[in-house]
Design a protein around this motif. Structure first.
Motif, PDB file in Angstrom:
ATOM      1  N   PHE A 111      46.567  38.262  18.354  1.00 29.32           N
ATOM      2  CA  PHE A 111      47.603  38.873  17.310  1.00 29.32           C
ATOM      3  C   PHE A 111      48.885  39.375  18.154  1.00 29.32           C
ATOM      4  CE2 PHE A 111      44.364  39.419  14.040  1.00 29.32           C
ATOM      5  CZ  PHE A 111      44.989  38.476  13.151  1.00 29.32           C
ATOM      6  N   GLY A 112      48.394  39.925  19.396  1.00 31.18           N
ATOM      7  CA  GLY A 112      49.602  40.419  20.511  1.00 31.18           C
ATOM      8  C   GLY A 112      50.711  39.315  20.749  1.00 31.18           C
ATOM      9  N   ILE A 113      49.949  38.099  21.222  1.00 27.86           N
ATOM     10  CA  ILE A 113      50.821  37.006  21.835  1.00 27.86           C
ATOM     11  C   ILE A 113      51.313  36.350  20.570  1.00 27.86           C
ATOM     12  CG2 ILE A 113      50.849  34.909  23.041  1.00 27.86           C
ATOM     13  CD1 ILE A 113      48.518  35.907  24.598  1.00 27.86           C
ATOM     14  N   GLY A 114      50.805  36.306  19.441  1.00 25.74           N
ATOM     15  CA  GLY A 114      51.334  35.645  18.397  1.00 25.74           C
ATOM     16  C   GLY A 114      52.422  36.611  17.565  1.00 25.74           C
ATOM     17  N   SER A 115      52.256  37.770  17.894  1.00 27.71           N
ATOM     18  CA  SER A 115      53.592  38.672  17.301  1.00 27.71           C
ATOM     19  C   SER A 115      54.743  38.133  18.035  1.00 27.71           C
ATOM     20  CB  SER A 115      53.112  40.064  17.332  1.00 27.71           C
ATOM     21  OG  SER A 115      51.815  40.583  16.599  1.00 27.71           O
ATOM     22  N   VAL A 116      54.624  38.092  19.303  1.00 33.32           N
ATOM     23  CA  VAL A 116      55.855  37.835  20.128  1.00 33.32           C
ATOM     24  C   VAL A 116      56.379  36.297  19.996  1.00 33.32           C
ATOM     25  CG1 VAL A 116      56.565  37.580  22.568  1.00 33.32           C
ATOM     26  CG2 VAL A 116      55.088  39.537  21.893  1.00 33.32           C
ATOM     27  N   VAL A 117      55.475  35.581  19.897  1.00 33.21           N
ATOM     28  CA  VAL A 117      55.753  34.178  19.587  1.00 33.21           C
ATOM     29  C   VAL A 117      56.387  34.239  18.173  1.00 33.21           C
ATOM     30  CG1 VAL A 117      54.752  31.962  19.057  1.00 33.21           C
ATOM     31  CG2 VAL A 117      53.826  33.146  20.938  1.00 33.21           C
ATOM     32  N   ALA A 118      55.868  34.831  17.070  1.00 31.90           N
ATOM     33  CA  ALA A 118      56.494  34.660  15.753  1.00 31.90           C
ATOM     34  C   ALA A 118      57.747  35.237  15.889  1.00 31.90           C
ATOM     35  CB  ALA A 118      55.440  35.576  14.873  1.00 31.90           C
ATOM     36  N   SER A 119      58.170  36.487  16.491  1.00 31.96           N
ATOM     37  CA  SER A 119      59.280  36.838  16.875  1.00 31.96           C
ATOM     38  C   SER A 119      60.252  35.913  17.451  1.00 31.96           C
ATOM     39  CB  SER A 119      59.458  38.330  17.185  1.00 31.96           C
ATOM     40  OG  SER A 119      59.006  38.200  18.644  1.00 31.96           O
ATOM     41  N   GLN A 120      59.963  35.056  18.337  1.00 33.98           N
ATOM     42  CA  GLN A 120      60.664  34.414  19.080  1.00 33.98           C
ATOM     43  C   GLN A 120      61.062  33.040  18.116  1.00 33.98           C
ATOM     44  OE1 GLN A 120      58.363  33.334  22.476  1.00 33.98           O
ATOM     45  NE2 GLN A 120      59.139  35.089  23.514  1.00 33.98           N
ATOM     46  N   LEU A 121      60.018  32.675  17.017  1.00 35.50           N
ATOM     47  CA  LEU A 121      60.320  31.550  16.270  1.00 35.50           C
ATOM     48  C   LEU A 121      61.308  31.783  15.023  1.00 35.50           C
ATOM     49  CD1 LEU A 121      56.774  29.903  16.059  1.00 35.50           C
ATOM     50  CD2 LEU A 121      58.470  29.131  17.350  1.00 35.50           C
ATOM     51  N   ALA A 122      61.469  33.296  14.692  1.00 32.39           N
ATOM     52  CA  ALA A 122      62.170  33.629  13.725  1.00 32.39           C
ATOM     53  C   ALA A 122      63.666  33.531  13.952  1.00 32.39           C
ATOM     54  CB  ALA A 122      61.702  35.063  13.455  1.00 32.39           C
ATOM     55  N   THR A 123      64.347  33.437  12.760  1.00 32.14           N
ATOM     56  CA  THR A 123      65.787  33.702  12.689  1.00 32.14           C
ATOM     57  C   THR A 123      66.018  35.156  13.085  1.00 32.14           C
ATOM     58  OG1 THR A 123      66.123  33.823  10.396  1.00 32.14           O
ATOM     59  CG2 THR A 123      66.314  31.839  11.214  1.00 32.14           C
ATOM     60  N   ARG A 124      67.476  35.375  13.757  1.00 35.27           N
ATOM     61  CA  ARG A 124      67.633  36.842  13.987  1.00 35.27           C
ATOM     62  C   ARG A 124      67.647  37.451  12.889  1.00 35.27           C
ATOM     63  NH1 ARG A 124      69.451  39.115  18.393  1.00 35.27           N
ATOM     64  NH2 ARG A 124      70.555  41.149  18.271  1.00 35.27           N
ATOM     65  N   GLY A 125      67.198  38.603  12.961  1.00 35.59           N
ATOM     66  CA  GLY A 125      67.158  39.714  12.066  1.00 35.59           C
ATOM     67  C   GLY A 125      66.054  39.479  10.923  1.00 35.59           C
ATOM     68  N   LYS A 126      65.230  38.405  11.142  1.00 34.33           N
ATOM     69  CA  LYS A 126      64.055  38.207  10.247  1.00 34.33           C
ATOM     70  C   LYS A 126      62.514  38.075  11.029  1.00 34.33           C
ATOM     71  CE  LYS A 126      66.613  36.786   6.664  1.00 34.33           C
ATOM     72  NZ  LYS A 126      66.602  37.216   5.389  1.00 34.33           N
ATOM     73  N   GLU A 127      62.812  38.797  12.109  1.00 33.10           N
ATOM     74  CA  GLU A 127      61.452  38.877  13.020  1.00 33.10           C
ATOM     75  C   GLU A 127      60.207  39.510  12.349  1.00 33.10           C
ATOM     76  OE1 GLU A 127      64.907  39.045  15.806  1.00 33.10           O
ATOM     77  OE2 GLU A 127      64.518  40.288  13.944  1.00 33.10           O
ATOM     78  N   ALA A 128      60.475  40.957  11.770  1.00 39.53           N
ATOM     79  CA  ALA A 128      59.184  41.284  10.946  1.00 39.53           C
ATOM     80  C   ALA A 128      58.797  40.446  10.054  1.00 39.53           C
ATOM     81  CB  ALA A 128      59.719  42.608  10.410  1.00 39.53           C
TER      82      ALA A 128
END
Length: 385
Positions: A111-128
């Motif tokens: 979940f730690g690594i996945g959270s960072v990866v998810a935020s990198q895959l997201a469009t800006r402003g949609k990280e959460a």
């Protein structure tokens, strides 16, 4: 936000991890009967998993910090697949305990690594919102996976349940392999820098926010079965309905929390969720004896409680430049500490003979402290970004 296949693969991991963590509570008697041990001894399987999370989160992240995220996620799910499979076929007490502990090691790191990866895959402003999609897997586990796994464990064999969970780990491995883009490794990462994050007072403040604040949820949910049967007066058969409603609320709350965290600042969103949780648990304390309210309150409380997850993960990531994965995984360890603290402090009024709505009152106090600590973080740290 368009749905990225990489995020779906992370959600599969959330489903598998959610099932292996929470299904244990429902099938503990079946495991105890199978290997001829008592319930208190079998309950150590719950604590060992939590210990695995706490140990594995920082150590696995530190050990793999120089490797590409995709390869690390594949390794973590391979570990998950193998040791949940070994748990399903373990012949005795000690082999069960060893397999259960090791199966908990990948949890926090994933979940730690996945959270960072998810935020990198997201469009800006949609990280959460991207992080919330990953955690949707865990909420679906509570909504459908855990009740199904518990049913199979009760009526057929608990080993089949954990065989299915192991298979979900393999399925996650395959979806990550085929769907997750290859993100470059952080060449500047080093273990000393990662660990150095925890020399800062604000890092420990976030850990305290999560460990104490989320304990409010667990002070309530740890005793939900007795609450609805002894205080609300529902039948034992109704408990499964209550758990499904809680799971449905968690699904909605998780996605809603992602949107709120992207609209407000993460700390403001967390304060809102903690404050709403405290109010909800206080209302629940006073109306728990009214049977008709048990069902809607199960959904509402689950929704509010799980709305906090995305904002807490964003607080960790935003505050830990250069040590994002280490901080996010430590947040999962803190969440499991909150699990233990909520159950422990929630039991105190019961030891004095009070009824099962009093753990909810303990939850009010813990959620309120979480809101207060988040306010301190907002004023002293986040506003200075």
């Amino acid at each position: 936000m368009s749905l990225n296949k990489g995020l779906i693969s992370l959600a599969f991991g959330g489903l598998a991890i959610g099932m292996t963590e929470f299904t244990m509570m429902g099938i503990l008697p079946d495991i105890a009967n199978d290997i001829n041990i008592d319930i208190p001894t079998a309950s150590n399987l719950i604590g060992l998993y939590a210990l695995g999370v706490v140990v594995g989160a920082p150590t696995l992240v530190a050990a793999t910090s120089r490797f590409p995220a995709k390869k690390v996620l594949l390794f973590l799910m391979l570990l998950f697949f193998v040791f949940n499979g070994l748990f399903a076929i373990a012949p005795n007490y000690w082999s069960l305990f060893i397999a259960r502990f090791i199966s908990g090691l990948p949890h926090g790191a994933f979940f730690g690594i996945g959270s960072v990866v998810a935020s990198q895959l997201a469009t800006r402003g949609k990280e959460a919102q991207a992080i919330a999609i990953m955690f949707t897997g865990m909420t679906i586990a509570n909504l459908a996976g855990v009740p199904l796994g518990t049913f199979i464990g009760h009526h057929y064999d608990w080993r089949i349940t954990y065989g299915i969970i192991s298979f979900l780990g393999l399925l996650t491995f395959l979806t990550i392999y085929f769907w997750m883009p290859a993100l470059p490794a952080n060449k500047d990462s080093n273990v000393i820098k990662q660990i150095g994050y925890f020399k800062r007072w604000d890092a420990w403040l976030i850990i305290a926010v999560i460990s104490i604040g989320t304990g409010g949820l667990f002070a309530w949910i740890s005793y939900i079965s007795k609450l609805v049967t002894t205080v609300s007066g529902l039948s034992e058969d109704s408990v499964s309905i209550i758990m499904v409603l809680i799971g449905a609320g968690m699904c909605v709350g998780n996605l809603l929390g992602g949107k709120v965290a992207d609209s407000l600042s993460p700390s403001k969103a967390a304060m809102t969720s903690f404050g709403a949780m405290a109010c909800c648990l206080l209302v629940l304390f006073f109306i728990a004896h009214i049977q008709i309210f048990a069902y809607p309150m199960a959904f509402i409380t689950g929704m509010i409680a799980f709305s906090i997850g995305p904002s807490l993960q964003m607080m960790l990531i935003n505050n830990a430049k250069g040590a994002e994965t280490f901080a996010a995984s430590a947040g999962q360890a803190a969440f499991n500490i909150g699990n233990s603290l909520g159950a422990y402090f929630g039991a105190i009024p019961l030891l004095y003979g009070l009824t099962y709505n009093y753990p909810s009152l303990v939850g009010v106090v813990m959620a309120s402290i979480g809101a207060l600590l988040t306010y301190i973080f907002y004023t002293q740290v986040e506003r200075k970004y």
